[in-house]
Design a protein around this motif. Structure first.
Motif, PDB file in Angstrom:
ATOM      1  N   PHE A 141       0.830  -1.210   0.000  1.00  0.00           N
ATOM      2  CA  PHE A 141       0.000   0.000   0.000  1.00  0.00           C
ATOM      3  C   PHE A 141       0.860   1.255   0.000  1.00  0.00           C
ATOM      4  N   LEU A 142       1.886   1.278   0.876  1.00  0.00           N
ATOM      5  CA  LEU A 142       2.734   2.463   0.957  1.00  0.00           C
ATOM      6  C   LEU A 142       3.544   2.653  -0.321  1.00  0.00           C
ATOM      7  N   PHE A 143       4.068   1.575  -0.876  1.00  0.00           N
ATOM      8  CA  PHE A 143       4.803   1.666  -2.140  1.00  0.00           C
ATOM      9  C   PHE A 143       3.947   2.320  -3.221  1.00  0.00           C
ATOM     10  N   ILE A 144       2.724   1.828  -3.376  1.00  0.00           N
ATOM     11  CA  ILE A 144       1.860   2.283  -4.471  1.00  0.00           C
ATOM     12  C   ILE A 144       1.375   3.711  -4.228  1.00  0.00           C
ATOM     13  N   GLN A 145       0.899   3.983  -3.021  1.00  0.00           N
ATOM     14  CA  GLN A 145       0.410   5.334  -2.726  1.00  0.00           C
ATOM     15  C   GLN A 145       1.518   6.369  -2.871  1.00  0.00           C
ATOM     16  N   GLY A 146       2.700   6.067  -2.317  1.00  0.00           N
ATOM     17  CA  GLY A 146       3.819   6.994  -2.423  1.00  0.00           C
ATOM     18  C   GLY A 146       4.245   7.205  -3.858  1.00  0.00           C
ATOM     19  N   LEU A 178       4.835  10.747  -8.523  1.00  0.00           N
ATOM     20  CA  LEU A 178       4.662  10.912  -9.965  1.00  0.00           C
ATOM     21  C   LEU A 178       3.968  12.232 -10.296  1.00  0.00           C
ATOM     22  N   VAL A 179       2.875  12.503  -9.603  1.00  0.00           N
ATOM     23  CA  VAL A 179       2.125  13.740  -9.843  1.00  0.00           C
ATOM     24  C   VAL A 179       3.003  14.968  -9.563  1.00  0.00           C
ATOM     25  N   CYS A 180       3.770  14.918  -8.474  1.00  0.00           N
ATOM     26  CA  CYS A 180       4.597  16.072  -8.099  1.00  0.00           C
ATOM     27  C   CYS A 180       5.733  16.310  -9.089  1.00  0.00           C
ATOM     28  N   GLN A 181       6.373  15.252  -9.581  1.00  0.00           N
ATOM     29  CA  GLN A 181       7.470  15.430 -10.541  1.00  0.00           C
ATOM     30  C   GLN A 181       6.961  16.080 -11.825  1.00  0.00           C
ATOM     31  N   ALA A 198       7.323  14.108   1.045  1.00  0.00           N
ATOM     32  CA  ALA A 198       6.455  13.426   2.003  1.00  0.00           C
ATOM     33  C   ALA A 198       6.032  12.056   1.463  1.00  0.00           C
ATOM     34  N   GLY A 199       5.649  12.014   0.197  1.00  0.00           N
ATOM     35  CA  GLY A 199       5.265  10.742  -0.406  1.00  0.00           C
ATOM     36  C   GLY A 199       6.405   9.740  -0.400  1.00  0.00           C
ATOM     37  N   PHE A 200       7.591  10.221  -0.692  1.00  0.00           N
ATOM     38  CA  PHE A 200       8.767   9.348  -0.659  1.00  0.00           C
ATOM     39  C   PHE A 200       9.090   8.932   0.770  1.00  0.00           C
ATOM     40  N   GLY A 201       8.932   9.872   1.710  1.00  0.00           N
ATOM     41  CA  GLY A 201       9.340   9.643   3.087  1.00  0.00           C
ATOM     42  C   GLY A 201       8.564   8.559   3.789  1.00  0.00           C
ATOM     43  N   TRP A 202       7.301   8.348   3.427  1.00  0.00           N
ATOM     44  CA  TRP A 202       6.555   7.284   4.105  1.00  0.00           C
ATOM     45  C   TRP A 202       6.402   6.043   3.219  1.00  0.00           C
ATOM     46  N   SER A 203       7.128   5.994   2.106  1.00  0.00           N
ATOM     47  CA  SER A 203       7.028   4.804   1.262  1.00  0.00           C
ATOM     48  C   SER A 203       8.399   4.266   0.874  1.00  0.00           C
ATOM     49  N   TRP A 204       8.933   4.718  -0.240  1.00  0.00           N
ATOM     50  CA  TRP A 204      10.174   4.162  -0.766  1.00  0.00           C
ATOM     51  C   TRP A 204      11.380   4.480   0.114  1.00  0.00           C
ATOM     52  N   SER A 205      11.300   5.500   0.901  1.00  0.00           N
ATOM     53  CA  SER A 205      12.435   5.863   1.751  1.00  0.00           C
ATOM     54  C   SER A 205      12.760   4.777   2.774  1.00  0.00           C
ATOM     55  N   PRO A 206      11.835   4.410   3.679  1.00  0.00           N
ATOM     56  CA  PRO A 206      12.165   3.357   4.649  1.00  0.00           C
ATOM     57  C   PRO A 206      12.081   1.954   4.077  1.00  0.00           C
ATOM     58  N   LEU A 207      11.180   1.726   3.117  1.00  0.00           N
ATOM     59  CA  LEU A 207      10.983   0.370   2.602  1.00  0.00           C
ATOM     60  C   LEU A 207      12.178  -0.109   1.784  1.00  0.00           C
ATOM     61  N   ASN A 208      12.944   0.804   1.241  1.00  0.00           N
ATOM     62  CA  ASN A 208      14.165   0.434   0.526  1.00  0.00           C
ATOM     63  C   ASN A 208      15.131  -0.323   1.418  1.00  0.00           C
ATOM     64  N   TRP A 226      10.318   7.004 -14.592  1.00  0.00           N
ATOM     65  CA  TRP A 226      10.818   5.895 -13.791  1.00  0.00           C
ATOM     66  C   TRP A 226       9.887   5.598 -12.622  1.00  0.00           C
ATOM     67  N   ILE A 227       9.289   6.628 -12.044  1.00  0.00           N
ATOM     68  CA  ILE A 227       8.356   6.409 -10.932  1.00  0.00           C
ATOM     69  C   ILE A 227       7.150   5.608 -11.399  1.00  0.00           C
ATOM     70  N   PHE A 228       6.684   5.888 -12.607  1.00  0.00           N
ATOM     71  CA  PHE A 228       5.565   5.107 -13.157  1.00  0.00           C
ATOM     72  C   PHE A 228       5.959   3.638 -13.316  1.00  0.00           C
ATOM     73  N   VAL A 229       7.146   3.404 -13.863  1.00  0.00           N
ATOM     74  CA  VAL A 229       7.611   2.023 -14.073  1.00  0.00           C
ATOM     75  C   VAL A 229       7.729   1.285 -12.745  1.00  0.00           C
ATOM     76  N   MET A 230       8.326   1.926 -11.738  1.00  0.00           N
ATOM     77  CA  MET A 230       8.568   1.221 -10.476  1.00  0.00           C
ATOM     78  C   MET A 230       7.270   0.985  -9.714  1.00  0.00           C
ATOM     79  N   THR A 231       6.293   1.862  -9.867  1.00  0.00           N
ATOM     80  CA  THR A 231       5.005   1.647  -9.211  1.00  0.00           C
ATOM     81  C   THR A 231       4.280   0.459  -9.828  1.00  0.00           C
ATOM     82  N   MET A 232       4.339   0.339 -11.142  1.00  0.00           N
ATOM     83  CA  MET A 232       3.731  -0.807 -11.817  1.00  0.00           C
ATOM     84  C   MET A 232       4.461  -2.102 -11.455  1.00  0.00           C
ATOM     85  N   PHE A 233       5.763  -2.018 -11.261  1.00  0.00           N
ATOM     86  CA  PHE A 233       6.531  -3.193 -10.851  1.00  0.00           C
ATOM     87  C   PHE A 233       6.023  -3.712  -9.493  1.00  0.00           C
TER      88      PHE A 233
END
Length: 509
Positions: free
Chosen positions: A349-354, A359-362, A398-408, A461-468
């Protein structure tokens, strides 16, 4: 008997003792050195005395062009990017070496080695008289970060109860963000001093000393102690972190660890060979893909070059440093949010939402830059546009901070079996550093040539990684470390690779 064993498992998984909290906080503080370096290196590169001493060509470029200067290209310097990226190539080498060393001498001892190496690099950087000393110090910092980034996530994953493993593991990224925040505040305070850059670089010894002393004060994980044949110490460590003197319960868990270790030892293969076996294909793919995608989101580039980026698009030096502080504050807050929800809503959930939020912000940042300073980068950016870019970057962070940041850091540390856990983490950290090295080496050139399009590049790249993640990432929340094979067996794609061909004991992580 089986029901009693399951009840015991549930008590251990749910129980959070003061020993677990203290050791996890101390271990997670290893993130301070990485975060401090990210924040410091970006800030000092905007300080005029630092540029005058080491990179005078940048000041000449900024002063000579006047209205004809393309603001996207002012900081495009191969020497400047070498200063930043040299740390990451050193970290790549160190992280690969740390995979074997962590198994041989333990997670805690590798953190101590990393702290000492980082300390030496900070001293050299603060005393630098020429480019050679500056880059030598960066290389030593890289070795320190590489060792620490490999050992700390594994330590946290092995020490935390399964039910709360996500929350505990986010502590590492929390301290990275705190390090970035402290560094940006120091840069802001020292930017007016002619020797402020020396103070900023030299103060890196503080987080190095803090982490080293802290690591010396804690015990290694029970898994690591058993792995190295220190069974009695592992028993003492278990009793301490589980908060019980019940010898029966401790002996049962210790027996599980010993059996798991013995099974791992039955394979005489080199771990770097074992990890490429078919049944470990999903683990290996995730340990490569997740850190690669995390860097391709563009976040660390923004973190490294936030002051440079803000200054390039029209903010003054002080305003640029202040903007970097605001971004760091957002990151810290987002990590706290992740700590509270990662074990409730899960990793997917966090991966996808983040990913959607980033993506929208970039895309919005690219559109704002195109409208405000244009393709040639010679228009003056208004305060309104500058404020909008800062706001968009904060939402992105913020989106990165609660998703891809710690989950990495969390995912690679929790998905591997014991015999290749350190190896898998070392590969993950190496990929992270390799990707960061390439991006940091070429980002300023990309900014110069792609202009606002560089943000569309990262958006793709954010689109690709979210689909992954949607297609290939199973949910791992609350799963015992040595039961993790089940999530791969049940996955629609990875099930064809992972077979229950090897008996793996059900054990408490």
């Amino acid at each position: 008997m089986a029901d009693d064993r399951q009840d015991s498992d549930n008590r251990f998984n749910a129980k959070i003792t003061s020993a677990v909290i203290i050791t996890s906080i101390v271990a997670a503080s290893g993130g301070l050195i990485f975060g401090f370096d990210i924040g410091i290196s970006g800030g000092v590169t905007t300080m005029r005395p630092f540029l005058e001493k080491f990179f005078p060509s940048i000041l000449k470029k900024a002063a000579s062009g006047g209205g004809e200067t393309n603001v996207y290209c002012v900081f495009d310097s191969e020497l400047l990017t070498a200063f930043t990226s040299s740390l990451y190539i050193a970290g790549l080498v160190a992280s690969l070496a740390a995979g074997r060393l962590t198994t041989a001498i333990g997670r805690r001892n590798i953190m101590v080695v990393g702290g000492c190496t980082f300390f030496a690099g900070a001293l050299i950087n603060g005393a630098s008289q020429n480019i050679f000393m500056l880059i030598l110090g960066r290389v030593l910092l890289g070795f320190g970060v590489g060792f620490t980034n490999q050992a700390t996530p594994v330590y946290l994953s092995e020490m935390a109860p399964s039910k709360w493993r996500g929350a505990f593991s986010t502590g590492f990224q929390f301290f990275i963000c705190v390090g970035i925040l402290i560094a940006n505040c120091i840069n802001y305070a020292t930017s007016k001093l002619s020797w402020g850059w020396r103070l900023s670089l030299g103060l890196a010894i503080v987080p190095a000393v803090t982490m080293t002393i802290g690591a010396l004060s804690i015990s290694d994980t029970p898994s690591s102690l058993v792995e190295r044949g220190k069974v009695e110490q592992a028993k003492q460590s278990l009793a301490k972190v589980r908060g019980t003197n019940n010898n029966t319960e401790i002996e049962a868990e210790l027996a599980d660890l010993i059996r798991s270790c013995e099974i791992a030892r039955t394979s005489k293969e080199e771990p770097f060979v074992t990890i490429f076996r078919k049944q470990h294909r999903p683990h290996l793919v995730m340990s490569i893909a997740i850190p690669f995608f995390q860097q391709m989101s563009g976040i660390n580039i923004i973190a490294f070059y936030a002051p440079v980026l803000f200054r390039s698009v029209g903010l003054g030096n002080n305003a640029a440093l202040l903007g970097a502080i605001i971004l760091a504050l957002v990151n810290v807050g987002a990590i706290l949010v992740s700590t509270c929800i990662v074990d409730r809503f899960g990793r997917r959930f966090l991966f996808i939402q983040g990913g959607v939020q980033m993506l929208v912000c970039q895309v919005a940042i690219a559109c704002t830059l195109a409208a405000s300073i244009g393709e040639n980068g010679r228009k003056h950016m208004s305060k309104q546009y500058a404020a909008l870019i800062l706001a968009l970057m904060c939402i992105y962070a913020a989106g990165f901070g609660w998703s891809w940041s710690p989950l990495n850091w969390l995912i690679p540390s929790e998905i591997f079996p014991m015999n290749i856990r350190s190896t898998g983490q070392s590969i993950s950290v190496a990929v992270n550093f390799a990707t960061t090295f390439v991006l940091s080496q070429f980002f300023l050139a990309m900014l110069c040539h792609f202009k606002y399009g560089v943000f569309l590049f990262f958006a793709g790249w954010i689109f690709v990684m979210t689909m992954f993640i949607v297609m290939f990432m199973p949910e791992t929340k609350g799963v015992d470390l040595n039961s993790m094979h089940q999530v791969w067996e049940q996955h629609w794609f990875w099930g064809r690779y992972v077979k229950r061909s090897v008996l793996v004991p059900q054990q408490r992580s």
